[in-house]
Design an enzyme around this catalytic site. Structure first.
Site, mmCIF file in Angstrom:
data_model
loop_
_atom_site.group_PDB
_atom_site.id
_atom_site.type_symbol
_atom_site.label_atom_id
_atom_site.label_comp_id
_atom_site.label_asym_id
_atom_site.label_seq_id
_atom_site.Cartn_x
_atom_site.Cartn_y
_atom_site.Cartn_z
ATOM 1 N N SER B 15 0.781 -1.119 0.033
ATOM 2 C CA SER B 15 -0.204 0.028 0.119
ATOM 3 C C SER B 15 0.778 1.166 -0.073
ATOM 4 O O SER B 15 0.633 2.072 -0.500
ATOM 5 C CB SER B 15 -1.112 -0.065 1.195
ATOM 6 O OG SER B 15 -0.255 0.069 2.416
ATOM 7 N N TRP B 16 1.827 1.234 0.601
ATOM 8 C CA TRP B 16 2.868 2.298 0.790
ATOM 9 C C TRP B 16 3.462 2.605 -0.634
ATOM 10 O O TRP B 16 3.511 3.754 -1.068
ATOM 11 C CB TRP B 16 3.775 2.236 1.974
ATOM 12 C CG TRP B 16 4.457 3.549 2.173
ATOM 13 C CD1 TRP B 16 5.846 3.762 2.713
ATOM 14 C CD2 TRP B 16 3.922 4.861 2.308
ATOM 15 N NE1 TRP B 16 6.070 4.957 3.064
ATOM 16 C CE2 TRP B 16 5.265 5.700 2.866
ATOM 17 C CE3 TRP B 16 2.913 5.760 2.112
ATOM 18 C CZ2 TRP B 16 4.864 7.144 2.889
ATOM 19 C CZ3 TRP B 16 2.644 7.035 1.967
ATOM 20 C CH2 TRP B 16 3.685 7.693 2.632
ATOM 21 N N GLY B 140 6.948 9.227 8.036
ATOM 22 C CA GLY B 140 5.602 9.593 8.149
ATOM 23 C C GLY B 140 5.561 10.823 9.050
ATOM 24 O O GLY B 140 6.449 11.783 9.140
ATOM 25 N N LYS B 195 8.686 2.925 16.914
ATOM 26 C CA LYS B 195 7.068 3.453 17.314
ATOM 27 C C LYS B 195 6.277 2.101 17.020
ATOM 28 O O LYS B 195 5.352 2.068 17.363
ATOM 29 C CB LYS B 195 6.658 4.551 16.215
ATOM 30 C CG LYS B 195 6.833 4.362 14.557
ATOM 31 C CD LYS B 195 5.496 4.408 14.052
ATOM 32 C CE LYS B 195 5.415 3.497 12.794
ATOM 33 N NZ LYS B 195 6.166 4.073 11.603
ATOM 34 N N ASP B 248 4.428 10.588 14.173
ATOM 35 C CA ASP B 248 4.282 8.965 13.660
ATOM 36 C C ASP B 248 4.121 7.837 14.786
ATOM 37 O O ASP B 248 3.396 6.960 14.470
ATOM 38 C CB ASP B 248 5.785 8.821 13.239
ATOM 39 C CG ASP B 248 5.881 7.818 12.041
ATOM 40 O OD1 ASP B 248 4.876 7.147 11.792
ATOM 41 O OD2 ASP B 248 6.975 7.052 11.949
ATOM 42 N N SER B 258 -3.420 -0.138 12.844
ATOM 43 C CA SER B 258 -2.072 -0.267 12.723
ATOM 44 C C SER B 258 -1.900 -1.861 12.909
ATOM 45 O O SER B 258 -2.415 -2.559 13.666
ATOM 46 C CB SER B 258 -1.397 0.207 13.885
ATOM 47 O OG SER B 258 0.038 -0.549 14.157
ATOM 48 N N ARG B 259 -0.900 -2.281 12.054
ATOM 49 C CA ARG B 259 -0.799 -3.871 12.056
ATOM 50 C C ARG B 259 -0.008 -4.271 13.439
ATOM 51 O O ARG B 259 -0.355 -5.329 13.895
ATOM 52 C CB ARG B 259 -0.168 -4.444 10.718
ATOM 53 C CG ARG B 259 -0.955 -4.321 9.377
ATOM 54 C CD ARG B 259 0.273 -4.529 8.472
ATOM 55 N NE ARG B 259 1.054 -3.447 8.191
ATOM 56 C CZ ARG B 259 2.080 -3.373 7.345
ATOM 57 N NH1 ARG B 259 1.908 -4.206 6.232
ATOM 58 N NH2 ARG B 259 2.851 -2.350 7.295
ATOM 59 N N ASN B 260 0.908 -3.368 13.678
ATOM 60 C CA ASN B 260 1.756 -3.781 14.866
ATOM 61 C C ASN B 260 0.646 -3.753 15.976
ATOM 62 O O ASN B 260 0.802 -4.538 17.228
ATOM 63 C CB ASN B 260 2.746 -2.746 14.785
ATOM 64 C CG ASN B 260 3.939 -2.849 14.060
ATOM 65 O OD1 ASN B 260 4.518 -3.850 13.973
ATOM 66 N ND2 ASN B 260 3.780 -2.232 12.998
ATOM 67 N N GLU B 285 6.293 -5.775 11.870
ATOM 68 C CA GLU B 285 7.492 -5.076 11.802
ATOM 69 C C GLU B 285 8.004 -5.037 13.200
ATOM 70 O O GLU B 285 9.215 -5.159 13.378
ATOM 71 C CB GLU B 285 7.666 -3.750 10.766
ATOM 72 C CG GLU B 285 6.830 -3.982 9.403
ATOM 73 C CD GLU B 285 7.223 -3.262 8.440
ATOM 74 O OE1 GLU B 285 7.276 -1.819 8.641
ATOM 75 O OE2 GLU B 285 8.242 -3.669 7.555
#
Lengths: 332, 332
Positions: B15-16, B140, B195, B248, B258-260, B285
């Site tokens: 996506s990014w 970001g 982050k 960010d 957020s996946r994290n 990540e």
């Protein structure tokens, strides 16, 4: 406070007042609670619950004495906790016979400014002749609703008298409240005022369709603005990232439940200040805060673009769309 | 980059990557896009949309050349943008003939660490013999989804070569993207890694039942930890409240998307690392970041209680409940 059985007056009957009473009753203290309206007072006496705020909280009435006479309440107490909405602080204060407050410990849990004087509460009390040695402020980040639910929260207790700050921190701590002390009472009080203005800005931007990416930039710039202001009014080697500053800002600006954010959201949708206030049936503290901070800023050589934008929208009737679009060029 | 028609290679198809291609096509550039899988490549060629990510975005295919040959793509380009998940960066990099990268501008849009080497991308590239003068990082706060929707977002472009950083900032700017430049490439890269770990912590705490008051305290302490770490690895008079750091962190830690954070939430609910990764069909990540940061911290005389807690939970199988309760005593 901590070592002897202490008498604490609580002046205020909103959600934060109710949450603080819940915390005080964890300890061996007697609470003298000033309730202005008799019907509320009777309900609390009858049910041990505040009918209007945090009514899920059952209070330990064996430790609570109620009265609608503010001076009686104060005379019975060693420490006075002010926890009314900032808009009503000055009128409440004026009901008190000045001498009754002599030698008392004065604790502010007010998250706003004394707008009639454009002063934070501790500065106002100092101009009234009280010693900074006896003045304390209770700072967040702390939604009262989460205290009611016993969700772990952190408080910062600030006073120039650090022994006193530690004492008050001790009496507020329990298994779900961690309190620390700070000497920066001016910084935490102004920060609590300014975060409300920032929450209004966040609400306005939300209604204008800005997304999470932008809101996080707004948060960064808001914290920088608070830091610039505090450096100008009260220079101190403070860490602005601590929870009393950044935490309090974040919990207010990101919360959908913040009254200031809701107020801003209505302004962003096109409501006038008057109709937003009518609709909400209350005055958002940041509304007065904006005017007071702008008065103080006039004498300082600093720029606060977010506060200025909120001021222009609320007090000069500039369109939120125009004003926020100008603001976006000043953010980084 | 800005003054002449430039050829930019984009290595990545998530996506990014898709959002960045949308931004690049606003300018007079040619984009050489490396797509690993032929079926994806064919779909993009056919529809002008990435079938898997941000499929609502219609790409300007007149400016885009597609290939599944990474070395061909790189040879055709002056600037190479790496924008694969950090877990796959090293294996992707190894496909490239080293000489093909000579004299190219190397731009990292990777928000994670090269975990095989425990290095941020710029440090990794420097050890591979590239000059820091040609290395750039895009930071970001920026959810790709909001770029797709053309919601106003701010980027920070970092490089020790500030002229180059400004050039890249120029080529990414448009009416909904404001880009600024920074010399602190090490700081913004590490901050982007950390982050993600903080977002895992926020997710764990959310699942354990902690509320907004606590999350705001966690955010404050997380920013402090990032600052302490950056001061130790790369001392610089940086303002950690800027959007590339605080912004960010905030957009990631507070985002339900957020996946994290989602990964952390599953861990907090009792999933093992393996089952959470299987369930999510991907690797957060921050999982690799945690291990790498802890390796780096070993050689520094600093304490990072939040990162340590996440490490203990993810790598030492300590119960989240026990570990986070220990952590609460270390926060302020």
């Amino acid at each position: 406070l901590r070592n002897k059985k202490s008498n604490i007056a609580v002046i205020g009957d909103g959600s934060w007042a109710t949450a603080l009473i819940k915390l005080f009753t964890n300890h061996q203290v007697e609470i003298n609670w000033y309730i202005r309206q008799d019907e509320i007072l009777d309900k609390i006496k009858e049910n041990g619950r505040n009918p209007l705020y945090l009514s899920s909280v059952k209070l330990d009435m064996s430790k609570i004495n109620l009265s609608n006479d503010i001076n009686e309440i104060i005379c019975q107490s060693d420490s006075i906790v002010f926890v009314v909405p900032s808009a009503f602080f000055h009128s409440t204060y004026k009901k008190i016979v000045r001498e009754n407050l002599n030698d008392k410990i004065l604790i502010s849990a007010i998250k706003g400014i004394v707008h009639e004087k454009s002063k934070i509460v501790s500065d106002f009390l100092i101009t009234e002749g009280f010693s900074s040695d006896k003045i304390v402020a209770i700072a967040g980040p702390c939604h009262a609703e989460e205290v009611a639910m016993e969700k772990l929260s952190y408080l910062t207790i600030a006073s120039e008298n650090e022994v006193l700050a530690k004492d008050v921190a001790g009496i507020l701590s329990c298994n779900y409240i961690k309190s620390s002390s700070s000497a920066d009472i001016v910084g935490v009080e102004y920060s609590a005022v300014m975060k409300n203005i920032m929450a209004i800005a966040a609400g306005i931007c939300h209604s204008l369709g800005f997304g999470d990416n932008f809101q996080s930039v707004l948060l960064s710039n808001a914290l920088n603005e608070i830091n610039i202001f505090l450096d100008a009014v009260y220079p101190l080697n403070r860490n602005i990232n601590k929870s009393a500053y950044l935490g309090d800002l974040a919990v207010t600006a990101y919360s959908q439940f913040s009254r200031n954010r809701t107020f801003g959201a209505m302004i962003g949708k096109g409501y006038s200040v008057k109709s937003a206030q009518l609709e909400m049936n209350m005055v958002a503290e940041g509304y007065f805060g904006t005017n007071s901070i702008m008065k103080i800023v006039k004498n300082l050589n600093i720029e606060l673009p977010i506060i200025q934008a909120v001021y222009n929208i609320l007090y000069l009737n500039i369109s939120p769309y125009i004003e926020i679009n100008l603001l976006t060029d000043k953010l980084k």
